[in-house]
Scaffold this motif. Structure first.
Motif, PDB file in Angstrom:
ATOM      1  N   ILE A 100       0.838  -1.210   0.000  1.00  0.00           N
ATOM      2  CA  ILE A 100       0.000   0.000   0.000  1.00  0.00           C
ATOM      3  C   ILE A 100       0.872   1.261   0.000  1.00  0.00           C
ATOM      4  O   ILE A 100       0.569   2.243  -0.681  1.00  0.00           O
ATOM      5  N   CYS A 101       1.982   1.211   0.746  1.00  0.00           N
ATOM      6  CA  CYS A 101       2.932   2.338   0.727  1.00  0.00           C
ATOM      7  C   CYS A 101       3.482   2.533  -0.683  1.00  0.00           C
ATOM      8  O   CYS A 101       3.711   3.666  -1.125  1.00  0.00           O
ATOM      9  N   GLY A 102       3.702   1.421  -1.379  1.00  0.00           N
ATOM     10  CA  GLY A 102       4.170   1.505  -2.756  1.00  0.00           C
ATOM     11  C   GLY A 102       3.175   2.216  -3.664  1.00  0.00           C
ATOM     12  O   GLY A 102       3.565   2.914  -4.606  1.00  0.00           O
ATOM     13  N   TRP A 103       1.871   2.052  -3.387  1.00  0.00           N
ATOM     14  CA  TRP A 103       0.849   2.763  -4.168  1.00  0.00           C
ATOM     15  C   TRP A 103       1.053   4.276  -4.063  1.00  0.00           C
ATOM     16  O   TRP A 103       0.896   5.002  -5.042  1.00  0.00           O
ATOM     17  N   MET A 104       1.381   4.740  -2.850  1.00  0.00           N
ATOM     18  CA  MET A 104       1.573   6.173  -2.633  1.00  0.00           C
ATOM     19  C   MET A 104       2.739   6.684  -3.473  1.00  0.00           C
ATOM     20  O   MET A 104       2.650   7.736  -4.116  1.00  0.00           O
ATOM     21  N   LEU A 105       3.832   5.926  -3.476  1.00  0.00           N
ATOM     22  CA  LEU A 105       5.006   6.321  -4.255  1.00  0.00           C
ATOM     23  C   LEU A 105       4.716   6.253  -5.751  1.00  0.00           C
ATOM     24  O   LEU A 105       5.131   7.134  -6.517  1.00  0.00           O
ATOM     25  N   ASP A 106       3.986   5.231  -6.155  1.00  0.00           N
ATOM     26  CA  ASP A 106       3.590   5.079  -7.563  1.00  0.00           C
ATOM     27  C   ASP A 106       2.806   6.309  -8.016  1.00  0.00           C
ATOM     28  O   ASP A 106       3.071   6.880  -9.089  1.00  0.00           O
ATOM     29  N   TYR A 107       1.840   6.743  -7.204  1.00  0.00           N
ATOM     30  CA  TYR A 107       1.012   7.892  -7.580  1.00  0.00           C
ATOM     31  C   TYR A 107       1.788   9.201  -7.516  1.00  0.00           C
ATOM     32  O   TYR A 107       1.447  10.174  -8.213  1.00  0.00           O
ATOM     33  N   PHE A 108       2.838   9.261  -6.700  1.00  0.00           N
ATOM     34  CA  PHE A 108       3.698  10.446  -6.713  1.00  0.00           C
ATOM     35  C   PHE A 108       4.378  10.571  -8.075  1.00  0.00           C
ATOM     36  O   PHE A 108       4.397  11.649  -8.681  1.00  0.00           O
ATOM     37  N   PHE A 109       4.906   9.464  -8.583  1.00  0.00           N
ATOM     38  CA  PHE A 109       5.536   9.488  -9.908  1.00  0.00           C
ATOM     39  C   PHE A 109       4.489   9.680 -11.009  1.00  0.00           C
ATOM     40  O   PHE A 109       4.770  10.298 -12.040  1.00  0.00           O
ATOM     41  N   PHE A 110       3.290   9.159 -10.783  1.00  0.00           N
ATOM     42  CA  PHE A 110       2.182   9.380 -11.706  1.00  0.00           C
ATOM     43  C   PHE A 110       1.913  10.883 -11.841  1.00  0.00           C
ATOM     44  O   PHE A 110       1.701  11.411 -12.940  1.00  0.00           O
ATOM     45  N   GLY A 111       1.958  11.586 -10.704  1.00  0.00           N
ATOM     46  CA  GLY A 111       1.778  13.035 -10.713  1.00  0.00           C
ATOM     47  C   GLY A 111       2.924  13.748 -11.405  1.00  0.00           C
ATOM     48  O   GLY A 111       2.714  14.697 -12.170  1.00  0.00           O
ATOM     49  N   LEU A 112       4.158  13.300 -11.164  1.00  0.00           N
ATOM     50  CA  LEU A 112       5.311  13.919 -11.812  1.00  0.00           C
ATOM     51  C   LEU A 112       5.236  13.787 -13.331  1.00  0.00           C
ATOM     52  O   LEU A 112       5.720  14.656 -14.062  1.00  0.00           O
ATOM     53  N   ARG A 113       4.616  12.708 -13.807  1.00  0.00           N
ATOM     54  CA  ARG A 113       4.485  12.483 -15.252  1.00  0.00           C
ATOM     55  C   ARG A 113       3.307  13.265 -15.851  1.00  0.00           C
ATOM     56  O   ARG A 113       3.026  13.130 -17.033  1.00  0.00           O
ATOM     57  N   GLY A 114       2.616  14.045 -15.018  1.00  0.00           N
ATOM     58  CA  GLY A 114       1.487  14.826 -15.509  1.00  0.00           C
ATOM     59  C   GLY A 114       0.174  14.073 -15.512  1.00  0.00           C
ATOM     60  O   GLY A 114      -0.781  14.465 -16.194  1.00  0.00           O
TER      61      GLY A 114
END
Length: 451
Positions: A109-123
């Motif tokens: 679940i913590c990995g989901w948070m990091l995944d979505y952070f990079f998702f945001g960085l990609r626009g």
């Protein structure tokens, strides 16, 4: 394991707050408040925090400092030195098993948070709509490799920090990330106050609608107050073991409990204005962060930036929690093996990451696997849901009950009184009565309600 202590009372408090105010206080508190009446849930949550959670947390921390070792080692010390029944050694085994199982899915679940952070960085949040948000979340869940990658990054980072030790690792990282998290949270709060429907969110979270009162809401609020502090799995017992004698357990627990409660409220006041402004559903449940909020970020001014900031906050929250949650496992193994701390940090991290395959596959290839049916029990729980139920609804309440019974009944009154440093006045008597009677009864009620 040699004697270790936190470098200062301030750092100890920062680490404790960073651990307790984890993703459950931002993510879970928000969606539970949304689904359980808003202000009514908040009022019951804070009532439970002071009546149940704080006395229980004081009990767990005093046991840890009284023993001064890992959770397993502490229970052995109490049996030998304080002559409590050998049965209580089982708490050490239960707490350690609980932490290992919890981390196996918590890291995912913590990995989901990091995944979505990079998702945001990609626009990814730019002009996203409801179907796009749902699709993005489903794409993540359908990719085992993606989830294993991001959970692996969190695990590897956690292991590196733990390998460096208490003072050079955990203190330094939490000492920086926890204050930074609060800065990001306040930025998000100010943003919501300027650009979103702040007044409606305040009314939702602080106005109590008694027509929504039910036994289910009471149990949910009490359960969140109790379990948001991580009581019953030995994490805060380990925090207590590293406390110097001159630190006040009572002041520390009140500070930590109130701080994590305020973090939960501030998170709610940052999130719900966006939900109401864009006509979204506050009762979305666990999908509130991943499916509902991205729609708001896609419509709001600067939403791309602030959506990314939210998931950076959640990623920091994940790391400041995992480095302390994994510590009891490493500490116990240090006492009973000859392995070095770095070897133990990396090897336990690897084992937990491999165990995470069960959770990862539960969202895709094993989504139709229902283990209880193999035992003839009619159940639709996936392996992940079974793990979550086992730990959250059975092992943690049992551990919390054992903590209350050890502090309230197994240890002598003099031992717990001296450890708390409250004397024999009204404050101690209220805590002692709550720990002996109120906390066990409340846990049994919660336990019964979730069976």
């Amino acid at each position: 394991m040699g004697a270790r202590h936190w470098s200062s009372n301030l750092l100890f408090l920062i680490i404790a707050i960073g651990t307790e105010a984890g993703i459950a206080n931002v993510w879970k508190f928000s969606y539970l408040a949304g689904a359980n009446g808003g202000g009514l849930f908040v009022a019951l949550y804070f009532l439970a925090l002071f009546l149940i959670a704080i006395p229980a947390l004081m009990a767990e921390m005093l046991i840890g400092r009284h023993g001064g070792k890992s959770v397993v080692g502490t229970m052995n010390v109490l049996v030998t030195r304080d002559a409590i029944a050998p049965f209580w050694k089982s708490f050490g085994a239960l707490a350690t098993a609980s932490v290992i199982l919890i981390l196996s899915y918590y890291f995912v679940i913590c990995g989901w948070m990091l995944d979505y952070f990079f998702f945001g960085l990609r626009g990814g949040f730019k002009e996203i709509d409801s179907s796009g948000a749902a699709s993005a979340f489903q794409q993540m869940l359908s990719s085992p490799a993606r989830m294993l990658l991001f959970s692996g990054i969190i695990i590897a980072t956690t292991a590196v920090v733990i390998a460096r030790g208490i003072n050079k690792g955990i203190e330094r990282v939490s000492g920086v990330l926890t204050p930074l998290r609060f800065v990001i949270l306040f930025v998000l709060l100010i943003y919501s106050a300027i650009f979103a429907d702040f007044g409606r969110a305040a009314s939702f979270l602080f106005s109590v609608d008694w027509s929504k009162f039910s036994a289910g809401v009471v149990v949910t609020a009490f359960g969140q107050a109790f379990f948001s502090l991580g009581i019953g799995v030995g994490v805060m017992m380990m925090m207590g073991a590293y406390m110097k004698r001159e630190y006040s357990i009572t002041r520390a627990v009140f500070t930590v409990a109130v701080a994590q409660g305020l973090v939960a409220l501030i998170a709610g006041m940052s999130i719900f204005p966006l939900v109401f402004t864009y006509g979204l559903e506050p009762t979305q449940g666990p999908g509130l962060i991943f499916v509902t909020l991205p729609v708001a970020f896609g419509q709001m001014p600067y939403g791309q930036i602030f959506g990314t900031l939210l998931f950076l906050l959640l990623s920091f929250a994940a790391l400041t929690a995992t480095i302390v949650i994994q510590e009891p496992i490493v500490a116990a193994l240090e006492e009973y093996t000859t392995w070095s701390r770095p070897a133990l940090a990396y090897s336990t991290g690897l084992v937990i990451w491999l165990m995470g395959f069960v959770t990862v596959l539960s969202f895709n290839h094993w989504s139709d696997v229902h283990p209880l049916r193999w035992l003839g029990v009619e159940s639709t729980r996936t392996p992940f849901e079974l793990l979550d139920y086992l730990t959250s609804n059975l092992m943690m309440p049992l551990g919390g009950l054992m903590v209350a019974l050890i502090a309230g009944w197994a240890l002598s009154r003099a031992a717990v009184r001296d450890e708390l440093g409250l004397g024999d006045g009204t404050g101690f008597k209220l805590w002692y009565a709550a720990t002996r009677y109120l906390v066990p009864v409340a846990i049994l009620v919660i336990f019964y309600s979730v069976l």
